[in-house]
Design an enzyme around this catalytic site. Sequence first.
Site, PDB file in Angstrom:
ATOM      1  N   GLY A 721       0.818  -1.389  -0.094  1.00  0.00           N
ATOM      2  CA  GLY A 721      -0.066   0.040  -0.158  1.00  0.00           C
ATOM      3  C   GLY A 721       0.980   1.128  -0.176  1.00  0.00           C
ATOM      4  O   GLY A 721       2.059   1.352   0.216  1.00  0.00           O
ATOM      5  N   CYS A 722       0.101   2.314  -0.413  1.00  0.00           N
ATOM      6  CA  CYS A 722       1.085   3.484  -0.486  1.00  0.00           C
ATOM      7  C   CYS A 722       1.211   4.139   0.973  1.00  0.00           C
ATOM      8  O   CYS A 722       2.661   4.620   1.049  1.00  0.00           O
ATOM      9  CB  CYS A 722      -0.012   4.549  -1.122  1.00  0.00           C
ATOM     10  SG  CYS A 722      -1.445   4.793  -0.495  1.00  0.00           S
ATOM     11  N   TYR A 723       0.470   4.311   1.887  1.00  0.00           N
ATOM     12  CA  TYR A 723       0.616   4.723   3.245  1.00  0.00           C
ATOM     13  C   TYR A 723       1.807   3.564   3.691  1.00  0.00           C
ATOM     14  O   TYR A 723       2.834   4.080   4.427  1.00  0.00           O
ATOM     15  CB  TYR A 723      -0.419   4.501   4.131  1.00  0.00           C
ATOM     16  CG  TYR A 723      -1.197   5.871   4.176  1.00  0.00           C
ATOM     17  CD1 TYR A 723      -0.652   7.052   4.112  1.00  0.00           C
ATOM     18  CD2 TYR A 723      -2.661   5.629   3.893  1.00  0.00           C
ATOM     19  CE1 TYR A 723      -1.623   8.067   4.395  1.00  0.00           C
ATOM     20  CE2 TYR A 723      -3.730   6.715   3.836  1.00  0.00           C
ATOM     21  CZ  TYR A 723      -3.065   8.048   4.224  1.00  0.00           C
ATOM     22  OH  TYR A 723      -3.874   9.150   4.299  1.00  0.00           O
TER      23      TYR A 723
END
Length: 907
Positions: A721-723
């Site tokens: 995921g980006c986070y």
Amino acid sequence: MQSVTRKAARQLARQARIASRAQSTTAVATQRQTRTANTASTPSGRRSFATARYSDDGSARSAVINVLNNIASKREVQQYLAQFTSVSSQQFAVIKVGGAIMTDYLDVLCASLRNLNQMGLFPVIIHGAGPQLNKLLEDAGVEPQYKEGIRITDGKTLGIARKLFLEENLKLVEALESWGVRARPITSGVLMADYKDKDTYQFVGEVNKVYGASIKASIADGYIPVLTCMAESEDGQVLNVNADKAAAELARELVPLKIVYLSEKGGIHDKETGKLIEAINLDEEYDEYMKKPWVIHGTRSKIRDIKTLLDDLPRSSSVAIIHPETLERELFTHSGAGTLIRRGTKLHQASSLPEFQNMDRLKQTLVRDREGLDAAAVVDRYLQSLKNRPLRAYYDDNMEALAIVLPPTETSANSSLAHLATLTMTRSAWLSNIADNVFQNLKRDFPKLAWTVKQDDENLTWFVEKADGSIARKGEVLFWYGIESPEEVRELMSEFVQHGRQMFGDINLESQLHRAAAAAERIRARAASLAGMRGGQQAQQQARAFSTSARPSRPSAIGAQAQAQRRGYATTNPNPPLGIKNREKDYPSKVAVIGARGYTGQALIDMLNRHPNMDLCHVSSRELAGKKLKGYDKKEIIYEVLTPDDIRRMAEKKEIDCWVMALPNGLSKPYIDAIDESGHKEALVVDLSADYRFDPTWTYGLPELVQRHKIASATRISNPGCYATAAQLGIAPLVPHLAPEPASPTVFGVSGYSGAGTKPSPKNDVNNLTNNLIAYSLTDHIHEREISSQLGTQVAFVPHVAVWFAGIHHTISLPLAHSITSRDVRQLYQDRYDKEKLVKVSGESPQVKLIAGKHGVEIGGFAVHSSGKRAVVNVTIDNLLKGAATQCLQNMNLALGYGEYEGIPVD
């Protein structure tokens, strides 16, 4: 072809110094004119600072760096500048300026300090005035009195000295100001002292306390602090203190990277040979120097005092005794100038492979210098080739530095030329001068040595300094030292020219061994022939040859690029990675994207459009079915609706090499099941959702933290995921230093609204977000679980969404198990990500507005709480790129056998 002898190298260096000096001379003249004009234009006779100050903009900084590049490689300058700017300003350098420097080299000193200041550096200056004081005392009819080399300071002498020091301090400050450097005189309130021996020395003190507040305030206000070597007792009495010792006490308080003693002698000279001592490694050489007959009186005291000082400072600190003309050379080059004194790194030695106590560590060290994903196999072959060979290895405890030398074999009777087969250094090893320490050992143990380096190696100037001569041909440079006979040099050069590509190319190690051995025999034969013509013992002494090196091509025995750990992976991969031999196919690879409507899908399509080896064949989107795909120019593609049954049939026919699932969470499983049921097990699947991030049968695709060979051999890859990507990269280097649970890192994350997807919601409603910040999923967010699972430690994550479109900002608070300085924290991150092309580490906190549209991650801030037990790190990432599409393409490239960064713009 180029040939460079030591004499030629010295001439080139001399020309560079002359050019640099000419620039300084011109600047001096300009400054003098400026001073005259400014003095005339002000009523008080004092110069107008505003009219004389150099502009502190990017052009001035660039001009200074260009000057520095005349004395060092661009890489060296940038390495050291990054190191110096990674610490708080007062921790850069303490510079002690002797009285003779103030008299004879004031303009040179000011020019150097201006250059440092224009690069944002603030050295702390402390000066003496010994020669000036002697002259004033002589003029006043006062005969100086000394005891054990220490000036006895009576009341009259103290009065003259006090007045002189204030005048000299003002003189230096005004000189700096005339050069455009903001300087602040600090003449009291910093150095506190006790009487040394009041009855004997009278008003002479020994510093017992340093108050650094005024120094730090000066730097915070943008001024270089300038101190005198006068101290005060508890009752306010001014005391004369030794400038060298005062500088040492300042260093203990400020803990700088460099302590510099400027001397007109330019360093410590060996009084037996008359030569300058370039470096002293105290851990190895202190006792040896203390036994030398010429190390007496002042020299003995100086070395002893420096050792005592460095024992109290971090190992990264060092002392340099240099001439003011070489200040920049000392600070910004590997070779340095004058005499560098450091605690050093004690080196271990091995004369055979079995003597290495930790073979696994040795293999890891060699692998780090190898670019290809077949590194482990190449290392094993290399070590096998050394198994029964005599060698000499030098390495430190952590193997940040490793050198392997192949000495002449017993059969090479006509040769005493050794060969440096392996030299690998981490970035910190270069910056802490372990490389110099290694070479000192090489020169001590091997009078004659040859080695080769790539012509574009960033440390080429360092090798030039270490060699007596060199020859360059077709991208390779052969270096040597210790060879004096013209016949030997010609023979060495001839062999390099004729057989360089065979002997020095990046070829299979086993083949190379045979070729190197054959080449060595040719050299020996020619040397023997020359010996016969010269006749007798002289010929035997002068005939030289190459050893049969396992890796004669460069200072690293393994790797497609020397010093690979500082350059990262190549953008091309001519050798297929491990684990993909069963995935043979026609190129380019055929790709299908399922769920291409979203922002991430569009970003990936843009990169596939630029990729030379990716052929996008299908894009599936229910909402856009029948419409033409925009942003892909290789061919026309129409959006279609692909069901799991469609995908199964396509997979059975092996029509697609790589499937990318760009679907929302929870929707990928039917499509992936269809691919699994097709029997096309070697097809690559990359899932951008969170559906398989916790499945142990899938490979988690974060190349900077997951071993790349695992990704290269995978067929099922879960894209992070980006986070989670930004948070893991921001925490990972400090995981070994975290406080035990229940304390845990906390991640405060803010994303642009593109992270909320294209489906309308309050989190991507610009009107709702304007002048607003929305927090959501305050506990148990899926990224919290993902980060904690991958790092192996509990992490708290609190997400927010803001009004900008793309980009994430994290502020990460990390509880520490033990006290760490901000400088050490940053060094951990620099070392961990030094070779990663998509991770940038800087001292400043990154700005989210500057990361949008970029394919990497930026990490900075590196603040540490006053307790030393909590660090704060900032991270930014574009959630659509490195947070999703760029990372997806990295994983695709690795698993399909292409260069990791193919199709990815790398700054």
